[in-house]
Design a protein around this motif. Structure first.
Motif, PDB file in Angstrom:
ATOM      1  N   GLY A   1       0.716  -1.121  -0.071  1.00 54.20           N
ATOM      2  CA  GLY A   1      -0.063   0.055   0.076  1.00 54.20           C
ATOM      3  C   GLY A   1       0.719   1.236   0.093  1.00 54.20           C
ATOM      4  O   GLY A   1       2.156   1.031  -0.260  1.00 54.20           O
ATOM      5  N   PRO A   2       0.130   2.245   0.359  1.00 51.25           N
ATOM      6  CA  PRO A   2       1.066   3.642   0.310  1.00 51.25           C
ATOM      7  C   PRO A   2       2.250   3.534   1.274  1.00 51.25           C
ATOM      8  O   PRO A   2       2.187   3.070   2.398  1.00 51.25           O
ATOM      9  CB  PRO A   2       0.021   4.636   0.774  1.00 51.25           C
ATOM     10  CG  PRO A   2      -1.328   4.051   0.644  1.00 51.25           C
ATOM     11  CD  PRO A   2      -1.059   2.635   0.601  1.00 51.25           C
ATOM     12  N   ASP A   3       3.179   4.160   0.989  1.00 49.22           N
ATOM     13  CA  ASP A   3       4.526   4.234   1.712  1.00 49.22           C
ATOM     14  C   ASP A   3       5.100   2.728   2.006  1.00 49.22           C
ATOM     15  O   ASP A   3       5.528   2.595   3.025  1.00 49.22           O
ATOM     16  CB  ASP A   3       4.436   5.177   2.887  1.00 49.22           C
ATOM     17  CG  ASP A   3       3.895   6.566   2.741  1.00 49.22           C
ATOM     18  OD1 ASP A   3       4.680   7.125   1.547  1.00 49.22           O
ATOM     19  OD2 ASP A   3       3.145   7.064   3.168  1.00 49.22           O
ATOM     20  N   GLY A   4       4.602   1.704   1.370  1.00 47.70           N
ATOM     21  CA  GLY A   4       5.251   0.411   1.500  1.00 47.70           C
ATOM     22  C   GLY A   4       4.340  -0.375   2.777  1.00 47.70           C
ATOM     23  O   GLY A   4       4.787  -1.472   2.822  1.00 47.70           O
ATOM     24  N   GLY A   5       3.582   0.352   3.083  1.00 50.23           N
ATOM     25  CA  GLY A   5       2.585  -0.367   4.038  1.00 50.23           C
ATOM     26  C   GLY A   5       1.609  -1.507   3.465  1.00 50.23           C
ATOM     27  O   GLY A   5       1.681  -1.923   2.514  1.00 50.23           O
ATOM     28  N   ALA A   6       0.770  -1.867   4.516  1.00 47.12           N
ATOM     29  CA  ALA A   6      -0.306  -2.843   4.238  1.00 47.12           C
ATOM     30  C   ALA A   6      -1.361  -2.430   3.125  1.00 47.12           C
ATOM     31  O   ALA A   6      -1.509  -1.021   2.961  1.00 47.12           O
ATOM     32  CB  ALA A   6      -1.135  -3.197   5.469  1.00 47.12           C
ATOM     33  N   ILE A   7      -1.788  -3.142   2.344  1.00 40.19           N
ATOM     34  CA  ILE A   7      -2.889  -2.950   1.462  1.00 40.19           C
ATOM     35  C   ILE A   7      -4.206  -2.715   2.248  1.00 40.19           C
ATOM     36  O   ILE A   7      -4.609  -3.880   2.992  1.00 40.19           O
ATOM     37  CB  ILE A   7      -3.113  -3.725   0.286  1.00 40.19           C
ATOM     38  CG1 ILE A   7      -1.514  -3.748  -0.552  1.00 40.19           C
ATOM     39  CG2 ILE A   7      -4.158  -3.460  -0.835  1.00 40.19           C
ATOM     40  CD1 ILE A   7      -1.472  -4.786  -1.571  1.00 40.19           C
ATOM     41  N   ALA A   8      -5.109  -1.597   2.072  1.00 45.44           N
ATOM     42  CA  ALA A   8      -6.219  -1.627   2.491  1.00 45.44           C
ATOM     43  C   ALA A   8      -7.161  -2.389   1.918  1.00 45.44           C
ATOM     44  O   ALA A   8      -7.312  -2.356   0.663  1.00 45.44           O
ATOM     45  CB  ALA A   8      -6.621   0.010   2.779  1.00 45.44           C
ATOM     46  N   VAL A   9      -8.051  -3.265   2.643  1.00 47.02           N
ATOM     47  CA  VAL A   9      -8.987  -3.882   2.020  1.00 47.02           C
ATOM     48  C   VAL A   9     -10.454  -3.571   2.469  1.00 47.02           C
ATOM     49  O   VAL A   9     -10.631  -3.548   3.911  1.00 47.02           O
ATOM     50  CB  VAL A   9      -8.882  -5.212   2.326  1.00 47.02           C
ATOM     51  CG1 VAL A   9     -10.065  -6.252   1.554  1.00 47.02           C
ATOM     52  CG2 VAL A   9      -7.558  -5.857   1.625  1.00 47.02           C
ATOM     53  N   SER A  10     -11.349  -3.400   1.764  1.00 45.08           N
ATOM     54  CA  SER A  10     -12.478  -3.172   2.253  1.00 45.08           C
ATOM     55  C   SER A  10     -13.844  -3.779   1.534  1.00 45.08           C
ATOM     56  O   SER A  10     -13.543  -4.216   0.473  1.00 45.08           O
ATOM     57  CB  SER A  10     -12.937  -1.688   2.413  1.00 45.08           C
ATOM     58  OG  SER A  10     -12.979  -1.107   0.878  1.00 45.08           O
ATOM     59  N   GLY A  11     -14.990  -3.738   2.166  1.00 46.82           N
ATOM     60  CA  GLY A  11     -16.205  -4.470   1.610  1.00 46.82           C
ATOM     61  C   GLY A  11     -16.182  -6.075   1.748  1.00 46.82           C
ATOM     62  O   GLY A  11     -16.785  -6.622   0.721  1.00 46.82           O
TER      63      GLY A  11
END
Length: 100
Positions: free
Chosen positions: A76-86
């Motif tokens: 994800g952003p800045d090498g972080g986790a990918i946000a998952v929704s829904g």
């Protein structure tokens, strides 16, 4: 007109050139078997060099076919986790699944 200018300006020529390079890559790759089959204990070092050179060229000429597969890392952003929704999670007992 220079070769590279024609390549940039003539779409039909560029397509034919790209196809010729693709065919060249297949030919380079096909030569690998012949080189390996002709190698003996004295020429195995030379054969390995020739094979490696042809693999490299084939990979450059047709990277989608012969290129090295690179590992893809998703973040994800800045090498972080990918946000998952829904996403909904429903826990079902084995006797409720209907596949037993």
């Amino acid at each position: 007109m220079t070769f590279y200018k024609k390549l940039a300006e003539d779409d039909d020529f560029a397509k034919r050139y790209a196809r010729a390079r693709e065919v060249q890559a297949h030919r380079e790759f096909d030569e690998i078997r012949d080189i390996a089959d002709r190698a003996d204990s004295e020429s195995v070092g030379l054969a390995k060099l020739q094979i490696d050179a042809r693999k490299w060229r084939a990979g450059k000429l047709a990277p989608k076919v012969y290129g090295e597969k690179q590992a893809v890392e998703h973040s994800g952003p800045d090498g972080g986790a990918i946000a998952v929704s829904g996403i909904a999670l429903r826990i079902v007992r084995a006797d409720e699944r209907g596949d037993t």
